[in-house]
Scaffold this active site. Sequence first.
Site, PDB file in Angstrom:
ATOM      1  N   GLY A 253      36.159  43.339  41.454  1.00 46.31           N
ATOM      2  CA  GLY A 253      37.366  43.228  42.272  1.00 46.31           C
ATOM      3  C   GLY A 253      38.220  44.491  42.164  1.00 46.31           C
ATOM      4  O   GLY A 253      38.814  44.943  43.147  1.00 46.31           O
ATOM      5  N   ASP A 254      38.258  45.064  40.970  1.00 45.55           N
ATOM      6  CA  ASP A 254      39.029  46.298  40.773  1.00 45.55           C
ATOM      7  C   ASP A 254      38.380  47.452  41.551  1.00 45.55           C
ATOM      8  O   ASP A 254      39.071  48.302  42.128  1.00 45.55           O
ATOM      9  CB  ASP A 254      39.106  46.647  39.280  1.00 45.55           C
ATOM     10  CG  ASP A 254      39.663  45.492  38.470  1.00 45.55           C
ATOM     11  OD1 ASP A 254      40.451  44.706  39.021  1.00 45.55           O
ATOM     12  OD2 ASP A 254      39.296  45.353  37.278  1.00 45.55           O
TER      13      ASP A 254
END
Length: 310
Positions: A253-254
């Site tokens: 997600g990062d």
Amino acid sequence: MILTLTLNPSVDISYPLETLTLDDVNRVEEVSKTAGGKGLNVTRVLSQLKEPVLASGFIGGELGQLIARKLDDADVYHAFYNIKGETRNCIAILHEGQQTEILEQGPTIDADEARGFIHHVDELLTKVQAVAISGSLPKGLSQDYYAQIIQLCQQRQIPVVLDCSGSALLAVLKQQYKPTVIKPNISELSQLLGQQIQEDIESLKTVLANPLFDGIEWIIVSLGANGAFAKHNEQYYRVSIPKINVLNPVGSGDSTVAGITSAVVNHENDQTLLKKANTLGMLNAQEAQTGYVNVSNYQNLFNQIEVLEV
Ligand SMILES: Nc1ncnc2c1ncn2[C@@H]1O[C@H](COP(=O)(O)OP(=O)(O)OP(=O)(O)O)[C@@H](O)[C@H]1O
Ligand SMILES: [Mg+2]
């Protein structure tokens, strides 16, 4: 240049063990210590993309200095704000295919430090064209702290990509100044709305039309191995990704946030933004290391992603 904010960074320690024996001594041979925190994962991926990036947040004590040194070693620019408290450690014990984590809460930010950082960010904003904000708020800051930062960015017309959850996200959604992009995963979205959200197109369309999201240009819901679903103004997109071999999806997600921010700062179109975001998420999932992507596989994965307007 992109500014990344990690308000509660950590020195992440990884202890690989054959077996974890409780109530006994466990000796570790290979220890790795990295500069951690979701915003620092974003930072690392941006720098692998050769995107100019500046990292900021609160650091304190010896571990804070270790974070600064690790970023120096990686040739990453940083401008952290020093606090009296001590930066935290987060420990991941990798054993028998499992991961047991011990996460320190981190330092408490006092009122002077909270105010000081707002001024600090305002100065940094004179140098950047986009901001990515990731992770939870440290203790001591009010729930509307991200909202205050977003207000500063809006005053300078600097787009913000926000990746946080729970009450910090809710506080932002309820105030006047909105981020440009939010990127909840499906469980964060469910938590936010207090109901289990299904992944089908109609459910997601209905959910993203909720007035809670009014004023936010992009809502990108990441769906792990199932790709993503996005709303850009009045348009909805389903992003389908190929099957890949996954080593460690933590931090995907990062990496997605890194891709979104890079696309925003380069004014890329909707298709490219969504493909870039998902490509980087997948590339992270293919590596053991969190916040690391092998850019030589970028184009191959990018070409296999399908973005469909729905
Ligand atoms: N198992 C997987 N297989 C293929 N792609 C994946 C997988 N997990 C993640 N991805 C890619 O990475 C993107 C982001 O992943 P995910 O939805 O898991 O984010 P997240 O839950 O916010 O992760 P984190 O908070 O750990 O960084 C997905 O949209 C997808 O493109
Ligand atoms: Mg996430």
